[in-house]
Write a protein that holds these residues in place. Structure first.
Motif, mmCIF file in Angstrom:
data_model
loop_
_atom_site.group_PDB
_atom_site.id
_atom_site.type_symbol
_atom_site.label_atom_id
_atom_site.label_comp_id
_atom_site.label_asym_id
_atom_site.label_seq_id
_atom_site.Cartn_x
_atom_site.Cartn_y
_atom_site.Cartn_z
ATOM 1 N N TYR A 176 0.860 -0.843 -0.438
ATOM 2 C CA TYR A 176 0.190 0.201 -0.233
ATOM 3 C C TYR A 176 1.166 1.391 -0.316
ATOM 4 O O TYR A 176 1.768 1.143 1.182
ATOM 5 C CB TYR A 176 -1.423 0.495 1.331
ATOM 6 N N LEU A 177 0.648 1.828 -1.198
ATOM 7 C CA LEU A 177 1.252 3.622 -1.554
ATOM 8 C C LEU A 177 3.299 2.983 -1.596
ATOM 9 O O LEU A 177 3.194 4.378 -1.917
ATOM 10 C CB LEU A 177 1.158 4.345 -0.174
ATOM 11 N N GLY A 178 3.085 2.067 -1.645
ATOM 12 C CA GLY A 178 5.034 1.718 -2.279
ATOM 13 C C GLY A 178 4.279 1.513 -3.969
ATOM 14 O O GLY A 178 5.356 2.101 -4.317
ATOM 15 N N ASP A 179 3.724 1.662 -4.584
ATOM 16 C CA ASP A 179 3.659 1.691 -5.519
ATOM 17 C C ASP A 179 3.741 2.998 -5.669
ATOM 18 O O ASP A 179 4.266 3.420 -7.565
ATOM 19 C CB ASP A 179 2.495 1.583 -6.291
ATOM 20 N N THR A 180 3.370 4.703 -5.235
ATOM 21 C CA THR A 180 4.142 5.905 -5.909
ATOM 22 C C THR A 180 5.088 6.155 -5.119
ATOM 23 O O THR A 180 5.952 6.807 -5.448
ATOM 24 C CB THR A 180 2.713 6.631 -5.387
ATOM 25 N N LEU A 181 4.642 6.284 -3.672
ATOM 26 C CA LEU A 181 6.291 6.764 -2.886
ATOM 27 C C LEU A 181 7.490 5.497 -3.004
ATOM 28 O O LEU A 181 8.531 6.478 -3.598
ATOM 29 C CB LEU A 181 5.411 6.444 -1.597
ATOM 30 N N ASP A 182 7.455 4.556 -2.531
ATOM 31 C CA ASP A 182 8.246 3.402 -2.697
ATOM 32 C C ASP A 182 9.473 3.842 -3.821
ATOM 33 O O ASP A 182 10.266 4.041 -3.991
ATOM 34 C CB ASP A 182 8.513 2.398 -1.664
ATOM 35 N N SER A 183 8.240 3.976 -5.160
ATOM 36 C CA SER A 183 9.190 2.982 -6.383
ATOM 37 C C SER A 183 9.940 5.109 -6.884
ATOM 38 O O SER A 183 10.954 3.974 -6.941
ATOM 39 C CB SER A 183 8.048 2.974 -7.222
ATOM 40 N N LEU A 184 9.226 5.728 -5.995
ATOM 41 C CA LEU A 184 9.425 6.867 -6.676
ATOM 42 C C LEU A 184 10.915 7.078 -5.809
ATOM 43 O O LEU A 184 12.093 7.751 -6.752
ATOM 44 C CB LEU A 184 9.023 8.008 -6.486
ATOM 45 N N VAL A 185 10.983 7.011 -4.466
ATOM 46 C CA VAL A 185 12.273 6.943 -4.531
ATOM 47 C C VAL A 185 12.852 5.910 -4.216
ATOM 48 O O VAL A 185 14.283 6.623 -4.123
ATOM 49 C CB VAL A 185 11.748 6.526 -2.068
ATOM 50 N N ALA A 186 12.899 5.413 -4.694
ATOM 51 C CA ALA A 186 13.507 3.663 -5.095
ATOM 52 C C ALA A 186 14.826 3.763 -6.440
ATOM 53 O O ALA A 186 15.747 4.340 -6.925
ATOM 54 C CB ALA A 186 13.149 2.769 -5.640
#
Length: 247
Positions: A176-186
Motif C-alpha cells: 500500500y502506497l509503495g507503488d507511488t512513494l517507494d517506487s519514486l524514492v527508489a
C-alpha cells in the motif's frame, strides 16, 4: 524483443472497473494513433477484461488481485519485453485526461520520470483535511530526495523513459502506497531524475472514492509510515551496485 521506439505504451491498471474502462480505453485510442493501450486486469471479478478488450486494448489478466504496484510492474515488464522506450500510467476510472498524456510525456525530454501533478496551479482539483496534509508533507520530503520541487508525489499519472522502465521492472513495490512513494524514492536512489508537469484531474467517471474521513486519517498515518520505510531502506540491487562501486 520487438522494438517500438516511436510508439507509447499506455498502462491502465484496472480492478473491477467494467463501468469505466471501456470509455477510458476509447478516449486514449482517440487521443493519438501512437498510443498502444495495455489494460492490466488486476484479478477483477466483473467484466473489466472483456470490456477493455472490446474497446481495443491488449489485456493482461492477473490470476488474483495484486494491487496497483503489482499491476504496474506487470505493465512495465510488458513494455520492456516489447521494446517500448516510453510508457505512462493512466487510471481506468477516467480521472486522468488522455488529452494531457503528451504533456506529461514531454517531461521526459528533461527527466527520466515525469509526473502529472494535480497541485501545480492548473485545474480545480482539491483535497482537504488529513489527506491534504499528508500530500503536502510527502511532497516536501520527496522533493529533497529528488533534488527538485515536487507538489504531487502520490499522483499515478506518471511517465517513464527507457531507463525508468528498466528500473521499475527491477523494483516496483506492491504494498500500500509503495507503488507511488517507494517506487519514486527508489528511482531517485538509483540515480534517476524526476520532473513534474501541471495537469487538471477529473472526477471519477463512475463509482465513489473508497476513502471517507476515517480512511483519510488512515491514509495520513500509512503515508508517513510508507515514506519512512522508503527513505531508510534501499532495494538490494541498489545496495549491490553501491558495494561494487566502492570495492
Amino acid at each position: 524483443m520487438t522494438e517500438t521506439p516511436d510508439r507509447v505504451l499506455i498502462i491502465v491498471p484496472a480492478w473491477n472497473e467494467a463501468r469505466n474502462v471501456g470509455a477510458t480505453v476509447a478516449e486514449i485510442r482517440a487521443a493519438s494513433p501512437r498510443y498502444d493501450v495495455a489494460v492490466i486486469d488486476d484479478g477483477s471479478t466483473d467484466d473489466t477484461a472483456e470490456v477493455a478488450r472490446a474497446a481495443g486494448a491488449t489485456v493482461l489478466s492477473l490470476p488474483f488481485n495484486l494491487g496497483v504496484g503489482g499491476a504496474m510492474r506487470t505493465g512495465f515488464t510488458y513494455a520492456q519485453r516489447h521494446g517500448y522506450h516510453r510508457a505512462i500510467q493512466v487510471d481506468a476510472d477516467g480521472q486522468h485526461n488522455p488529452a494531457d498524456i503528451d504533456r506529461v510525456l514531454a517531461g521526459l525530454e528533461r527527466a527520466d520520470i515525469s509526473i502529472g501533478a494535480r497541485f501545480a496551479d492548473v485545474g480545480t482539483y482539491a483535497v482537504r483535511g488529513p489527506r491534504r496534509w499528508a500530500m503536502v508533507f510527502l511532497a516536501s520530503v520527496v522533493s529533497r530526495t529528488a533534488g527538485t520541487r515536487l507538489t504531487d508525489v502520490t499522483s499515478g499519472f506518471r511517465a517513464a523513459n527507457e531507463r525508468a522502465i528498466a528500473q521499475y521492472v527491477r523494483y516496483y513495490p506492491a504494498e500500500y502506497l509503495g507503488d507511488t512513494l517507494d517506487s519514486l524514492v527508489a528511482a531517485c536512489h538509483a540515480g534517476l531524475s524526476v520532473t513534474q508537469v501541471p495537469v487538471a484531474m477529473r472526477p471519477r467517471s463512475s463509482g465513489k472514492p473508497s476513502q471517507g474521513a476515517v480512511g483519510s486519517t488512515m491514509y495520513l498515518l500509512r503515508s508517513v509510515f510508507a515514506l519512512s520505510l522508503a527513505i531508510v531502506r534501499r532495494p538490494r540491487f541498489i545496495q549491490a551496485e553501491e558495494a561494487g562501486t566502492t570495492a
